[in-house]
Write a protein that holds these residues in place. Structure first.
Motif, mmCIF file in Angstrom:
data_model
loop_
_atom_site.group_PDB
_atom_site.id
_atom_site.type_symbol
_atom_site.label_atom_id
_atom_site.label_comp_id
_atom_site.label_asym_id
_atom_site.label_seq_id
_atom_site.Cartn_x
_atom_site.Cartn_y
_atom_site.Cartn_z
ATOM 1 N N PHE A 74 11.692 14.502 9.099
ATOM 2 C CA PHE A 74 11.996 15.489 8.059
ATOM 3 C C PHE A 74 12.803 14.839 6.942
ATOM 4 N N TYR A 75 13.807 14.044 7.311
ATOM 5 C CA TYR A 75 14.637 13.378 6.312
ATOM 6 C C TYR A 75 13.908 12.206 5.663
ATOM 7 N N VAL A 76 12.885 11.664 6.323
ATOM 8 C CA VAL A 76 12.003 10.715 5.649
ATOM 9 C C VAL A 76 11.276 11.430 4.509
ATOM 10 N N GLY A 77 10.820 12.652 4.764
ATOM 11 C CA GLY A 77 10.216 13.457 3.707
ATOM 12 C C GLY A 77 11.197 13.716 2.574
ATOM 13 N N VAL A 78 12.459 13.955 2.939
ATOM 14 C CA VAL A 78 13.499 14.134 1.920
ATOM 15 C C VAL A 78 13.640 12.871 1.076
ATOM 16 N N LEU A 79 13.589 11.712 1.737
ATOM 17 C CA LEU A 79 13.694 10.442 1.023
ATOM 18 C C LEU A 79 12.536 10.274 0.044
ATOM 19 N N VAL A 80 11.319 10.550 0.499
ATOM 20 C CA VAL A 80 10.147 10.422 -0.372
ATOM 21 C C VAL A 80 10.225 11.427 -1.530
ATOM 22 N N GLY A 81 10.618 12.660 -1.219
ATOM 23 C CA GLY A 81 10.745 13.670 -2.266
ATOM 24 C C GLY A 81 11.777 13.298 -3.313
ATOM 25 N N SER A 82 12.844 12.609 -2.893
ATOM 26 C CA SER A 82 13.864 12.176 -3.849
ATOM 27 C C SER A 82 13.283 11.203 -4.859
ATOM 28 N N PHE A 83 12.341 10.352 -4.406
ATOM 29 C CA PHE A 83 11.731 9.374 -5.300
ATOM 30 C C PHE A 83 10.831 10.034 -6.333
ATOM 31 N N GLN B 181 7.336 24.211 -0.202
ATOM 32 C CA GLN B 181 8.324 24.491 0.841
ATOM 33 C C GLN B 181 7.958 25.755 1.614
ATOM 34 N N THR B 182 7.632 26.823 0.894
ATOM 35 C CA THR B 182 7.316 28.093 1.541
ATOM 36 C C THR B 182 5.980 28.030 2.273
ATOM 37 N N GLY B 183 4.965 27.464 1.626
ATOM 38 C CA GLY B 183 3.624 27.433 2.213
ATOM 39 C C GLY B 183 3.546 26.599 3.475
ATOM 40 N N LEU C 78 7.611 17.114 7.801
ATOM 41 C CA LEU C 78 7.835 16.030 6.844
ATOM 42 C C LEU C 78 7.495 16.491 5.428
ATOM 43 N N ILE C 79 6.379 17.217 5.275
ATOM 44 C CA ILE C 79 5.984 17.711 3.949
ATOM 45 C C ILE C 79 6.979 18.752 3.454
ATOM 46 N N VAL C 80 7.485 19.591 4.360
ATOM 47 C CA VAL C 80 8.506 20.576 3.976
ATOM 48 C C VAL C 80 9.750 19.873 3.448
ATOM 49 N N GLY C 81 10.138 18.769 4.085
ATOM 50 C CA GLY C 81 11.294 18.001 3.610
ATOM 51 C C GLY C 81 11.078 17.475 2.201
ATOM 52 N N MET C 82 9.871 17.028 1.903
ATOM 53 C CA MET C 82 9.572 16.565 0.543
ATOM 54 C C MET C 82 9.725 17.700 -0.462
ATOM 55 N N THR D 216 19.556 7.058 -2.137
ATOM 56 C CA THR D 216 18.580 6.607 -1.151
ATOM 57 C C THR D 216 19.276 6.137 0.120
ATOM 58 N N ALA D 217 20.398 5.429 -0.041
ATOM 59 C CA ALA D 217 21.181 5.010 1.126
ATOM 60 C C ALA D 217 21.662 6.223 1.910
ATOM 61 N N SER D 218 21.978 7.304 1.192
ATOM 62 C CA SER D 218 22.372 8.542 1.868
ATOM 63 C C SER D 218 21.226 9.093 2.704
ATOM 64 N N ARG D 219 20.003 9.031 2.168
ATOM 65 C CA ARG D 219 18.848 9.520 2.932
ATOM 66 C C ARG D 219 18.633 8.670 4.179
#
Length: 532
Positions: free
Chosen positions: A128-137, A159-161, A180-184, A447-450
């Motif tokens: 999930f947090y990998v998705g967050v990392l990708v979404g941040s980019f 996010q909702t779908g 993972l997609i939700v995290g993005m 990114t280091a935070s992710r």
């Protein structure tokens, strides 16, 4: 002012939703219905093991069923006629029985993510947090190209779908990919909403939005999570209840405007003028007859700017030292924040109450961080809060096992300190670097935070081997990075550096000199406090 932060409240709900969706229910080996065992042998079929300093039924082993059936048929009694400690054990070949007292259903009980498969639950959180990392980019680039408003609502739809699709997951693998997609989508929603809010709102309101507005609504969303989960204890129905409110954000499309700054950057002056005039009318401010001289603006050419690359963050010994220390600071602080947040189900007492307290403590943490940024030096404030958080977390191992309230209080105090420090890192990091590489530096450290959030679930996972080990590791690392923060330069009261020559030097350099070209200012830089 309130509409955009309200959309971020859903981020607080979903950012730690796995606390409830993936909670580890109490379990033991199941016995088949056709097992030819007496009631006495059924009760004695699970061996005892030491867990948390006490003897408890094993979660992953049972006595060999064939041997128990033979003893039961012979009329032998466990403990009296047969020494249980000498019996052969086996894995849970017939599945597990789960306690329904606290959770009716979680993905752990749904797909048996226990014993040999217990690594799958923390992996789900990490992905999930990998998705967050990708979404941040990608979120910043998407909003720069397609506009703040369209990307904001697109990411809210993602996010909702995809959260709704998770309800119909038929396997752990399907659930994890969707997660993972939700995290993005969630982090993209946050980033774009933050940019849109800062570009739309005026200077006086912008500071409140950037500090208390965003953080408080994030904490409110976090507090709603255990409240929903307390009344809805089936993971699919809980996810449905948390997803449905996202539909009510659809009417905001006709209320929240596009960023006039982005429209101007795209040459869409008429659309920007309509929004600005409408805002002026609402605020009771008369707008000039001509807002933009479109001919002059189209003819003007932007000044050529010097291009920067990632290696510029390491171009000199001083800059490289600041960058490396900043990366470590963000990563370790993130491990502490997410590690303590994700460990709430393992604390003594009711898991729902603990999760709620973990959310409530963030509100005073954000307020204190805001006050510290206004009146005190940055590195001392961050170092002190990190040292407070790390030291009390380390002290937990010395608390008597029966002093449950004291243990929870120390964890809360530890999270208070780490959350305060975490929320001050954005402004401090932005003040250290010159304009040329400021966004790049904030992006690299974020990114280091992710990376820290991806690693954090495995710190919590170590609690299965020793319940104090996660706190020892998180506390030690947090205290260490709190001490190292004291060697970073101070930025409080200084104007933002415009070039590399104006960057202050790391305190540990013996040949440190006063910064050239930087003068003290009575005005504080604009403050930015963020929980992510």
């Amino acid at each position: 002012l309130c509409l955009i932060p309200m959309s971020l409240a859903f981020l607080g709900v979903f950012f730690l939703v796995f606390l409830m969706l993936g909670a580890n229910c109490l379990h033991r080996c199941a016995l088949p219905r056709g097992a030819n065992l007496s009631g006495e042998w059924r009760n004695a079929s699970i061996p005892l093991e030491e867990r948390g300093g006490r003897a408890a039924p094993s979660r992953c082993r049972r006595y060999r069923l064939a041997a128990l059936a033979n003893f039961s048929a012979l009329g032998l009694r466990p403990g009296a006629d047969v020494e249980l400690a000498a019996l052969e054990q086996e894995r849970c070949l017939d599945g597990w029985e789960y306690s329904r007292e606290l959770y009716r259903s979680t993905i752990v009980s749904e797909w048996n993510l226990v014993c040999e498969d217990d690594w799958k639950a923390p992996l789900t959180t990490s992905l999930f947090y990998v998705g967050v990392l990708v979404g941040s980019f990608v979120s910043g680039q998407l909003s720069d190209r397609f506009g703040r408003k369209s990307v904001l609502f697109s990411t809210m739809a993602v996010q909702t779908g995809f959260s709704f699709l998770q309800i119909f997951s038929t396997s752990w693998e399907m659930f994890t990919v969707l997660f993972l997609i939700v995290g993005m989508g969630q982090i993209s929603n946050y980033v774009v909403a933050f940019i849109l809010g800062t570009e739309i709102l005026g200077k006086s309101v912008r500071i409140i939005f950037s500090t208390l507005g965003v953080c408080i609504f994030f904490a409110i969303g976090y507090m709603l999570l255990p409240l929903f989960a307390y009344f809805i204890r089936d993971w699919r129905m809980l996810l449905l209840a948390l997803t449905v409110p996202g539909v009510f954000c659809v009417p905001l499309w006709w209320i929240i405007p596009e960023s006039p700054r982005w429209l101007i950057s795209q040459g869409r002056y008429k659309e920007a003028e309509v929004i600005i005039r409408k805002a002026a009318k609402i605020n009771g401010i008369p707008a000039p007859a001509v807002l933009f001289d479109t001919m002059e603006m189209q003819d003007s050419k932007p000044q050529q700017q010097q291009k920067a690359i990632l290696l510029d963050l390491f171009r000199t010994r001083n800059i490289a030292t600041i960058t490396i220390m900043s990366l470590l600071l963000w990563m370790i602080t993130s491990i502490g924040y997410f590690g303590l947040s994700l460990s709430t189900p393992n604390w003594h007492g009711n898991a729902y109450v603990n999760c709620f307290l973990s959310a409530v403590i963030e509100i005073p943490a954000y307020v204190i961080a805001w006050l510290l940024l206004r009146y005190l030096p940055r590195r001392y404030s961050i170092s002190a809060t990190l040292f407070l958080g790390g030291s009390v977390v380390l002290f937990i191992q010395l608390v008597p096992t029966d002093a449950h309230a004291l243990s929870i209080f120390l964890v809360m105090l530890g999270k208070f300190g780490i959350t305060s420090a975490f929320s001050m890192l954005y402004v401090y990091n932005a003040e250290l670097y010159p304009t040329l590489v400021r966004n790049m530096a904030v992006g690299a450290t974020s990114t280091a935070s992710r990376v820290g959030s991806i690693v954090a679930p495995y710190f919590v996972y170590l609690g299965a081997y020793d319940r104090f080990l996660p706190y020892i590791l998180m506390g030690s690392l947090t205290v260490l990075i709190g001490i190292l923060t004291l060697f970073l330069p101070e930025s409080f009261g200084n104007p933002l550096p415009e070039n590399f020559e104006q960057m202050q030097r790391v305190k540990c350099f013996r040949n440190a000199q006063k910064t050239t070209g930087v003068r003290k200012s009575k005005e504080n830089p604009k403050m930015l406090v963020t929980p992510l």
